[in-house]
Design a protein around this motif. Structure first.
Motif, PDB file in Angstrom:
ATOM      1  N   GLN A 162       0.808  -1.133   0.143  1.00  0.00           N
ATOM      2  CA  GLN A 162      -0.035  -0.203   0.199  1.00  0.00           C
ATOM      3  C   GLN A 162       0.240   1.370   0.025  1.00  0.00           C
ATOM      4  N   PRO A 163       0.394   2.064  -0.714  1.00  0.00           N
ATOM      5  CA  PRO A 163       1.136   3.489  -0.799  1.00  0.00           C
ATOM      6  C   PRO A 163       1.681   4.467   0.796  1.00  0.00           C
ATOM      7  N   PRO A 164       2.667   4.878   1.432  1.00  0.00           N
ATOM      8  CA  PRO A 164       2.027   5.515   2.804  1.00  0.00           C
ATOM      9  C   PRO A 164       1.090   5.868   2.665  1.00  0.00           C
ATOM     10  N   GLU A 165       0.700   6.449   3.394  1.00  0.00           N
ATOM     11  CA  GLU A 165      -0.429   6.731   3.897  1.00  0.00           C
ATOM     12  C   GLU A 165      -0.043   8.415   4.505  1.00  0.00           C
ATOM     13  N   PHE A 166       1.086   8.742   4.699  1.00  0.00           N
ATOM     14  CA  PHE A 166       2.208   9.988   5.286  1.00  0.00           C
ATOM     15  C   PHE A 166       2.999  10.298   4.305  1.00  0.00           C
ATOM     16  N   LEU A 167       3.814  11.563   4.078  1.00  0.00           N
ATOM     17  CA  LEU A 167       5.009  11.645   3.243  1.00  0.00           C
ATOM     18  C   LEU A 167       5.407  12.403   3.982  1.00  0.00           C
ATOM     19  N   ILE A 168       6.630  12.108   4.092  1.00  0.00           N
ATOM     20  CA  ILE A 168       8.072  13.098   4.962  1.00  0.00           C
ATOM     21  C   ILE A 168       8.800  14.393   4.047  1.00  0.00           C
ATOM     22  N   ASP A 169       7.864  15.677   3.538  1.00  0.00           N
ATOM     23  CA  ASP A 169       9.243  16.142   3.119  1.00  0.00           C
ATOM     24  C   ASP A 169      10.400  16.767   3.662  1.00  0.00           C
ATOM     25  N   ARG A 170      10.174  17.372   5.119  1.00  0.00           N
ATOM     26  CA  ARG A 170      11.703  17.416   5.372  1.00  0.00           C
ATOM     27  C   ARG A 170      12.071  16.691   6.775  1.00  0.00           C
ATOM     28  N   VAL A 171      13.939  16.490   6.607  1.00  0.00           N
ATOM     29  CA  VAL A 171      13.364  16.284   8.464  1.00  0.00           C
ATOM     30  C   VAL A 171      15.039  16.885   8.788  1.00  0.00           C
ATOM     31  N   ASP A 172      14.219  17.417  10.256  1.00  0.00           N
ATOM     32  CA  ASP A 172      16.544  17.769  10.147  1.00  0.00           C
ATOM     33  C   ASP A 172      16.267  17.268  11.875  1.00  0.00           C
ATOM     34  N   LEU A 173      17.683  16.493  11.821  1.00  0.00           N
ATOM     35  CA  LEU A 173      17.821  15.770  12.408  1.00  0.00           C
ATOM     36  C   LEU A 173      18.963  16.205  13.225  1.00  0.00           C
ATOM     37  N   ALA A 174      18.917  16.802  15.162  1.00  0.00           N
ATOM     38  CA  ALA A 174      19.882  16.546  15.559  1.00  0.00           C
ATOM     39  C   ALA A 174      20.778  15.584  16.713  1.00  0.00           C
ATOM     40  N   PHE A 175      22.214  15.108  16.829  1.00  0.00           N
ATOM     41  CA  PHE A 175      22.702  14.106  17.301  1.00  0.00           C
ATOM     42  C   PHE A 175      23.789  14.271  18.757  1.00  0.00           C
ATOM     43  N   GLU A 176      23.296  14.211  19.376  1.00  0.00           N
ATOM     44  CA  GLU A 176      24.779  14.881  20.368  1.00  0.00           C
ATOM     45  C   GLU A 176      25.336  13.566  20.729  1.00  0.00           C
ATOM     46  N   LEU A 177      26.020  13.109  20.289  1.00  0.00           N
ATOM     47  CA  LEU A 177      26.869  12.034  20.063  1.00  0.00           C
ATOM     48  C   LEU A 177      27.255  11.894  21.693  1.00  0.00           C
ATOM     49  N   ASP A 178      27.403  10.904  21.922  1.00  0.00           N
ATOM     50  CA  ASP A 178      28.458   9.279  22.959  1.00  0.00           C
ATOM     51  C   ASP A 178      27.866   8.207  22.994  1.00  0.00           C
ATOM     52  N   PRO A 179      28.703   7.486  23.006  1.00  0.00           N
ATOM     53  CA  PRO A 179      28.491   6.391  22.706  1.00  0.00           C
ATOM     54  C   PRO A 179      28.286   5.576  23.568  1.00  0.00           C
ATOM     55  N   GLU A 180      28.294   6.327  24.750  1.00  0.00           N
ATOM     56  CA  GLU A 180      27.026   5.089  25.815  1.00  0.00           C
ATOM     57  C   GLU A 180      25.801   5.737  25.773  1.00  0.00           C
ATOM     58  N   GLN A 181      25.409   6.664  25.201  1.00  0.00           N
ATOM     59  CA  GLN A 181      23.924   7.449  24.888  1.00  0.00           C
ATOM     60  C   GLN A 181      24.205   8.786  24.152  1.00  0.00           C
ATOM     61  N   THR A 182      23.420   8.603  23.080  1.00  0.00           N
ATOM     62  CA  THR A 182      23.319   9.711  22.439  1.00  0.00           C
ATOM     63  C   THR A 182      22.355   9.929  22.421  1.00  0.00           C
ATOM     64  N   MET A 183      21.590  11.478  22.136  1.00  0.00           N
ATOM     65  CA  MET A 183      20.107  12.165  21.908  1.00  0.00           C
ATOM     66  C   MET A 183      20.207  12.406  20.585  1.00  0.00           C
ATOM     67  N   VAL A 184      19.211  12.042  20.093  1.00  0.00           N
ATOM     68  CA  VAL A 184      18.708  12.336  18.946  1.00  0.00           C
ATOM     69  C   VAL A 184      17.430  12.831  18.985  1.00  0.00           C
ATOM     70  N   THR A 185      17.633  14.963  18.165  1.00  0.00           N
ATOM     71  CA  THR A 185      15.954  14.660  18.152  1.00  0.00           C
ATOM     72  C   THR A 185      15.908  15.251  16.518  1.00  0.00           C
ATOM     73  N   ALA A 186      14.265  14.934  16.654  1.00  0.00           N
ATOM     74  CA  ALA A 186      13.975  14.870  15.184  1.00  0.00           C
ATOM     75  C   ALA A 186      13.274  15.693  14.990  1.00  0.00           C
ATOM     76  N   ARG A 187      12.485  16.605  13.844  1.00  0.00           N
ATOM     77  CA  ARG A 187      11.699  17.462  13.573  1.00  0.00           C
ATOM     78  C   ARG A 187      11.657  17.121  11.679  1.00  0.00           C
ATOM     79  N   LEU A 188      10.144  16.491  12.476  1.00  0.00           N
ATOM     80  CA  LEU A 188       9.801  15.646  10.868  1.00  0.00           C
ATOM     81  C   LEU A 188       8.602  16.504  10.053  1.00  0.00           C
ATOM     82  N   GLU A 189       8.703  17.516   9.068  1.00  0.00           N
ATOM     83  CA  GLU A 189       7.489  17.920   8.443  1.00  0.00           C
ATOM     84  C   GLU A 189       6.511  16.963   7.611  1.00  0.00           C
ATOM     85  N   LEU A 190       5.083  15.912   8.282  1.00  0.00           N
ATOM     86  CA  LEU A 190       4.868  15.002   7.200  1.00  0.00           C
ATOM     87  C   LEU A 190       2.961  16.289   6.560  1.00  0.00           C
ATOM     88  N   ARG A 191       3.010  15.195   5.494  1.00  0.00           N
ATOM     89  CA  ARG A 191       1.806  15.566   5.719  1.00  0.00           C
ATOM     90  C   ARG A 191       0.522  14.434   5.099  1.00  0.00           C
TER      91      ARG A 191
END
Ligand code: ARG
Ligand code: ZN
Length: 874
Positions: free
Chosen positions: A9-38
């Protein structure tokens, strides 16, 4: 639970833009995602919720259009995040916590040595953030990477580096933007203390592209060959396919821990270091060759995979089959076309034909799977490439180029299907390929049986061609394939005769004629032939089929000596040797006809012939390949027969082999040219025959070569022969090699595998000891492959020992590995699935081990799929 192609089935939503931010560390990394969906206008409306993929993510917060969500508005499950009551267009923000250092599966974001890197194909992105992790959702990405500046001075992601600054806590920040929409499986990031080798490439239209290969500092001196290969590949793609690179920068990173060969992430290819690093003294000719073709393969994906991607994973061959075809053609053009075809067919026959004959048989476009990682197979890759090759040959070079141009123009920026590809072939050529499409749909290797006869009265040679394909799991009845059958007819002088089909007005020029088969049985009459010709069938391996035809040993010797088609000269030699060897398996006393040694000797003395091709012709078929030709694999009989014939060749042709050895010795500095590679291959082949004959001069030469050679090809060839011979010389050589190379991980892999693949009786004991060696680690896929997979897949006689010890060893490793790395564990299980090919005793032992694997609770779906199919089918 399987997933089916027909449920797409085609996807019900599309994502046009993704902005990711990573605070990188081997033990724990924080990933922030901003998704523009339609909402996708092309999809049917669901129930007002959106369901994102996500695995092993710890959700910290979530907001919709800037407002934090209440727990009642969303639901987190093991593999998903569902958000209720969403509008038609919205921004979803999430923050998750992940743990790269504990990611032993090596999918998503993980640690390799001191660096952090990603592998997202096929479904690894969902281990980084919540997302619509499917290839038909294509978005524009930015990635902001933040990490400690001393530990991770280099921060890379896809596209262009657009900003960077230092934070006041010792960390720094780099922002990357990729202007091209891409599916999530092409996302990548790398962080580490890396150095780059840099170069540049000017595209056909005059744009300057910066090229960078990133490695750990001590590997900077092993990147030249990779860089040269990259520039060659870029030029070739412009010339042969009209494809130019599209970003201002192209980066490659070499990583030591990697499940597969390499990955084509947009603008940032990540490689198993095995396919980047080479110096003449650390890498063999086979390694140099692998680097050149994998660098090319991943680069070629930029158009066949990235700009045009797959609609869903059933279409994997759309990008893999086509890209393998492209890398095969690249190697054929820059090295030797004949040798390349032979080595590709070797791989196809040994890996793909066996897969087609196994419970894991599947079409080039599979119609169901449980775990997609199990379908990165020889069928999808190598048979997929053959299917593209047949279309290229049916269309001819000019029309095929028009068809690929059309494909690139029509589908740029889209996620499409193998059917879309074939439609471009049809539209550009005006041909009807509807029957040809069966190559994508039906599993199994077609068998061609060809009967030839000659009628003196009418001067006619007739070919009756029958095709038949055995049932495969889920496909009991097969329809005939449309396939090109390239043939020639040799006259008594060994030259190609002009071919005229009955009814045709004028004869073709002498040479190869392509017949197109469509029916289960077809007959062809060639007229005006003065004498009984010797047919040369399936020239260049024009279709991926098993061919049988009635011909005598003398016909084979004749083809081996005269066929204008290099591939068929090789194939005739292989068929002849196979006959001799299978006779020897049946009857250990069976003689070898003098005519065989004569032909072998003539070939050795032929100064004019291409050495690389000659080395291929004079190589005996592998034990595993011989096993495939028997109703029941006679493990020990095959080993005995092949050892005997090797020894007889060494004894009977001693002087000629020694001459070849001497004449092709190392001269001057190492060069990776087809000429030099061919000399080394032929020389080491000769040495192998002599060593089996226990020739004293050969042993001295072998030891001298091991001690004195300046390139790893010759060192390894000598080490291999010393190890297989055993005794004190073997121990000494292994110890010396270890002392010299223990600091070079890729060279050490060779030290492990040369021991694991030795046919000596004590090999399994040795392998079990090596598992406890301080340099062995189950967490390092290259090391596991060099010891465990090498033993199970490349050592038929020891892995298939009648007492089942090899099988037990394998199952134990699978059970150990599965909780760590299911992808690697599942690959290993595949070594057991062909149990039906063996005698009842071995069958029972193999099945018992598969059953033992299945009994374990919590096995991965990767291992479950392969093991359960192995026992179910039939
Ligand atoms: N696309 C990669 C290639 O060039 C292979 C990636 C395989 N990854 C996997 N998880 N199975 O062939
Ligand atoms: Zn690929």
């Amino acid at each position: 639970h399987p997933i089916f192609l027909h449920d797409y089935q085609p996807p019900e939503f599309l994502i046009d833009r993704v902005d990711l931010a990573f605070e990188l560390d081997p033990e724990q990394t924080m990933v922030t995602a901003r998704l523009e969906l339609r909402r996708n206008p092309a999809a049917t409306r669901g129930d007002g919720t959106v369901c994102l993929h996500g695995e092993q993510l710890e959700l910290e917060w979530i907001a919709l259009d800037g407002h934090p969500l209440n727990p009642v508005d969303y639901r987190v499950e093991r593999e998903s995040l569902t958000v209720q009551r969403v509008p038609d267009r919205f921004v979803l923000e999430t923050q998750v916590r992940i743990h790269p250092a504990h990611n032993t599966a090596l999918e998503g974001l993980y640690q390799s040595g001191d660096m952090l890197c990603t592998q997202c194909e096929a479904e690894g992105f969902r281990r980084i953030t919540y997302f619509l992790d499917r290839p038909d959702v294509m978005a524009r990405y930015s990635a902001t990477l933040i990490a400690d500046k001393t530990r991770f001075p280099v921060l890379l992601s896809n596209g262009n580096r657009v900003a960077s600054d230092d934070l006041d806590d010792g960390r720094h920040r780099v922002r990357w933007e990729d202007p091209f929409p891409k599916p999530s499986y092409l996302f990548a990031l790398v962080a580490g203390d890396l150095r780059a080798v840099e170069d540049s490439f000017t595209t056909a239209s005059g744009r300057e592209v910066a090229l960078q290969i990133f490695v750990e500092p001590h590997n900077l001196d092993k990147c030249d060959h990779a860089m040269r290969s990259l520039k060659k590949a870029m030029r070739w793609d412009e010339e042969r396919f009209g494809r130019e690179y599209d970003l201002d920068i192209f980066m490659i990173v070499a990583v030591s821990h990697f499940n597969m060969g390499a990955m084509e992430n947009k603008g940032l290819n990540i490689f198993n270091d095995k396919f980047v690093l080479a110096r003449p003294d650390t890498a063999t000719d086979v390694d140099f060759d692998g680097i050149e073709s994998v660098i090319a393969h991943e680069y070629f994906h930029n158009w066949t995979g990235n700009r045009i991607t797959c609609r869903d994973w059933f279409q994997l061959s759309l990008k893999e089959g086509f890209t393998v075809y492209r890398d095969q053609e690249f190697t054929a053009d820059v090295a030797s076309r004949g040798v390349k075809r032979i080595s590709d067919v070797r791989v196809l026959r040994s890996h793909q034909f066996t897969e087609d004959a196994s419970p894991m048989a599947h079409p080039v476009r599979p119609d169901s799977y449980i775990e997609i990682n199990n379908f990165y197979t020889a069928t999808v890759y190598q048979k997929g490439a053959e299917v593209v090759r047949m279309q290229a040959n049916l269309l001819g070079p000019e029309v095929f180029r028009r068809a690929t141009d059309l494909y690139f123009a029509r589908h740029d920026g889209q996620a499409v299907t193998t059917d879309d590809f074939v439609r471009c072939m049809e539209d550009a050529s005006g041909r009807d390929l509807s029957q040809f499409r069966r190559w994508y749909e039906q599993a199994g290797t077609p068998e061609l049986h060809i009967q030839t006869s000659y009628d003196e009265a009418t001067r006619t040679c007739s070919l009756i061609v029958r095709q038949h394909t055995e049932p495969t799991p889920g496909q009991p009845v097969k329809a005939p394939f449309h396939l090109p059958l390239a043939i020639g007819l040799l006259g008594p002088d060994g030259r190609d005769l002009p071919l005229r089909l009955a009814g045709a007005s004028s004869p073709d020029a002498p040479g190869t004629h392509v017949l197109e088969l469509r029916q289960a049985v077809e007959t062809f009459h060639f007229v005006d032939l003065p004498a009984r010709p010797v047919p040369s069938l399936l020239r260049g391996f024009s279709a991926p089929v098993k061919l049988s035809f009635d011909c005598t040993d003398d016909d084979l010797l004749f083809l081996m000596a005269h066929d204008s088609d290099g591939f068929n000269r090789w194939d005739a030699a292989q068929t002849l040797m196979q006959r001799l060897l299978l006779n020897l398996v049946e009857d250990a006393e069976a003689g070898i006809p003098e005519s065989f040694f004569d032909a072998f000797r003539r070939a050795l003395r032929d100064e004019a012939s291409d050495r690389a091709l000659l080395a291929e012709v004079l190589t005996l078929p592998a034990e595993s390949y011989l096993g495939e030709q028997m109703a029941v694999v006679d493990v020990d009989g095959i080993h005995r027969a092949r050892t005997t014939l090797t020894r007889l060749i060494g004894e009977r042709l001693r002087d000629d082999l020694l001459a070849v050895y001497r004449d092709n010795g190392e001269s001057g500095p190492y060069a990776f040219t087809p000429e030099a590679v061919g000399r080394r291959a032929l020389k080491n082949l000769a040495l192998g025959y002599l060593m089996q004959a226990e020739d004293a001069e050969a042993l001295a030469r072998c030891q001298a070569q091991f001690a004195g050679a300046h390139n790893m090809t010759d060192v390894m060839a000598a080490l291999r022969l010393l190890v297989d011979r055993g005794g004190l010389e073997s121990r000494q050589a292994l110890d010396e090699f270890y002392r010299r190379w223990s600091g070079e991980s890729l060279v050490l892999d060779k030290w492990f595998s040369v021991q694991a693949t030795s046919p000596r009786e004590e090999t399994l004991t040795q392998v079990i000891q090596l598992m406890r060696h301080p340099d062995f680690s189950l967490g390092h896929p290259n090391r596991v492959r060099s010891l465990v997979s090498a033993f199970c897949n490349l050592n038929q006689v020891r892995f298939h020992a009648a007492d089942g010890a090899g099988y037990r060893f394998l199952a134990d490793r699978v059970l150990e590995l599965d909780p760590l790395n299911p992808l690697i564990a599942s690959r290993l299980v595949k070594s057991l699935i062909r149990w039906r090919r063996f005698d009842p005793g071995r069958q029972a032992l193999m099945r018992a081990e598969i059953a033992r694997i299945l009994e374990r609770e919590d096995i991965s779906k990767d291992v479950f799929e392969v093991a359960s199919k192995a026992l179910d089918a039939g």
